[in-house]
Scaffold this active site. Structure first.
Site, short mmCIF file in Angstrom:
data_model
loop_
_atom_site.label_atom_id
_atom_site.label_comp_id
_atom_site.label_asym_id
_atom_site.label_seq_id
_atom_site.Cartn_x
_atom_site.Cartn_y
_atom_site.Cartn_z
N HIS A 99 0.84 -1.20 0.00
CA HIS A 99 0.00 0.00 0.00
C HIS A 99 0.88 1.25 0.00
CE1 HIS A 99 -2.80 3.11 1.25
NE2 HIS A 99 -3.75 2.33 0.77
N GLU A 168 -4.17 2.33 -7.33
CA GLU A 168 -4.53 3.45 -6.46
C GLU A 168 -3.59 4.62 -6.74
OE1 GLU A 168 -6.60 1.66 -2.82
OE2 GLU A 168 -4.46 1.50 -2.40
O1 LIG Z 1 -6.03 3.84 0.46
C1 LIG Z 1 -7.08 3.52 -0.02
C2 LIG Z 1 -8.13 4.51 -0.29
O2 LIG Z 1 -8.44 5.21 0.88
P1 LIG Z 1 -9.51 6.41 0.81
O3 LIG Z 1 -9.85 6.69 2.21
O4 LIG Z 1 -10.66 5.90 0.02
O5 LIG Z 1 -8.84 7.53 0.08
C3 LIG Z 1 -7.37 2.11 -0.37
O6 LIG Z 1 -6.24 1.33 -0.10
C4 LIG Z 1 -8.55 1.53 0.33
O7 LIG Z 1 -8.36 1.53 1.69
#
Ligand SMILES: O=C(COP(=O)(O)O)[C@@H](O)CO
Length: 253
Positions: A99, A168
């Site tokens: 992450h 992401e």
């Molecule tokens: O980091 C994430 C997104 O978080 P948000 O709070 O939607 O910006 C993803 O890894 C889901 O936890």
């Protein structure tokens, strides 16, 4: 018979303590017992301390459990770490790897991500591999940055491995809005090409995702990875309904 399926995940990050997590899991389990929409899979990722209790709460609901991180060795003198076999024993099917917050705040390198990917797959966990471009640029730049991360993370792994590619954009995490739908569609198109040789990979989008987004994305992605905007279980239910609608009717194969 099977149809296009959608996958929705939620990570609670470090937002909720034990009591609040229990309350949230109870509400998710109650919603799931009423029936998850057809064609939609759901996985939820609480903090480590809530894993065992969450596994009990979710038992028999069809909702899968995941963990936010793990170490790459299976056992040994690694104080403070949690291994893939431990996560399996706790009832996890998924594990988040790489992450953006772990890369940025805890110095996780591409090498560490790659070691964790191997350990997850070796132990029968489905990695939720988090990949994303640092800055907003062109879709082509984003795809190139993600491709380099993916090549390193997936090096040496069998292409038939089950994995979730959680794209992401780092700049969209914790923001007020997700990335614009046309940008998501353009980048996702490039990522699909990247995943063409991975028949069991699902592509999901994360970064301020919430209700209303999937409806605007059509088939661009296979689902969403939610954070803050799923703390309200009503909002999560809405996303699941939208996921079912975007999954479309089942198709005969
Ligand atoms: O980091 C994430 C997104 O978080 P948000 O709070 O939607 O910006 C993803 O890894 C889901 O936890």
């Amino acid at each position: 018979m099977s149809g296009r399926t959608r996958l929705v995940g939620v990570s609670l990050k470090m937002y909720m303590g034990l009591a609040r997590t229990r309350e949230w899991m109870d509400a998710v389990a109650a919603a799931a017992r009423e029936g998850l929409p057809p064609g939609v899979g759901l996985f939820v990722i609480p903090g480590f301390l809530s894993l065992r209790e969450s596994a009990e709460i979710l038992d028999g609901t069809g909702v899968a459990l995941g963990a936010q991180n793990m170490f790459w060795e299976d056992a040994g003198a690694f104080t403070g770490e949690v291994s893939a076999p431990m996560l399996r024993e706790a009832g996890c099917r998924y594990v988040e790897i790489g992450h953006a917050e772990r890369r940025r705040l805890f110095g996780e390198t591409e090498e560490v991500v790659s070691l964790k990917m191997r350990a997850a797959i070796r132990n029968g966990l489905v990695p939720v591999l988090c990949i994303g471009e640092m800055r907003r640029g062109t879709p082509e730049q984003a795809v190139a940055e993600c491709a380099a991360q993916f090549a390193s993370a997936a090096e040496g792994l069998p292409a038939e491995s089950e994995l979730v590619f959680a794209w992401e954009p780092v700049w969209a995490i914790g923001a007020a809005e997700p990335a614009p739908p046309d940008y998501i569609a353009a980048v996702a198109g490039g990522l699909r090409t990247l995943l063409a040789g991975w028949p069991r990979a699902k592509l999901i989008y994360g970064g301020s995702a919430g209700p209303g987004l999937l409806t605007r994305l059509g088939d661009a992605v296979d689902g969403l990875f939610l954070g803050r905007f799923a703390h309200d279980v009503g909002a999560l239910r809405q996303v699941l309904t939208e996921a079912a609608a975007s999954a479309g009717p089942a198709v005969l194969q």
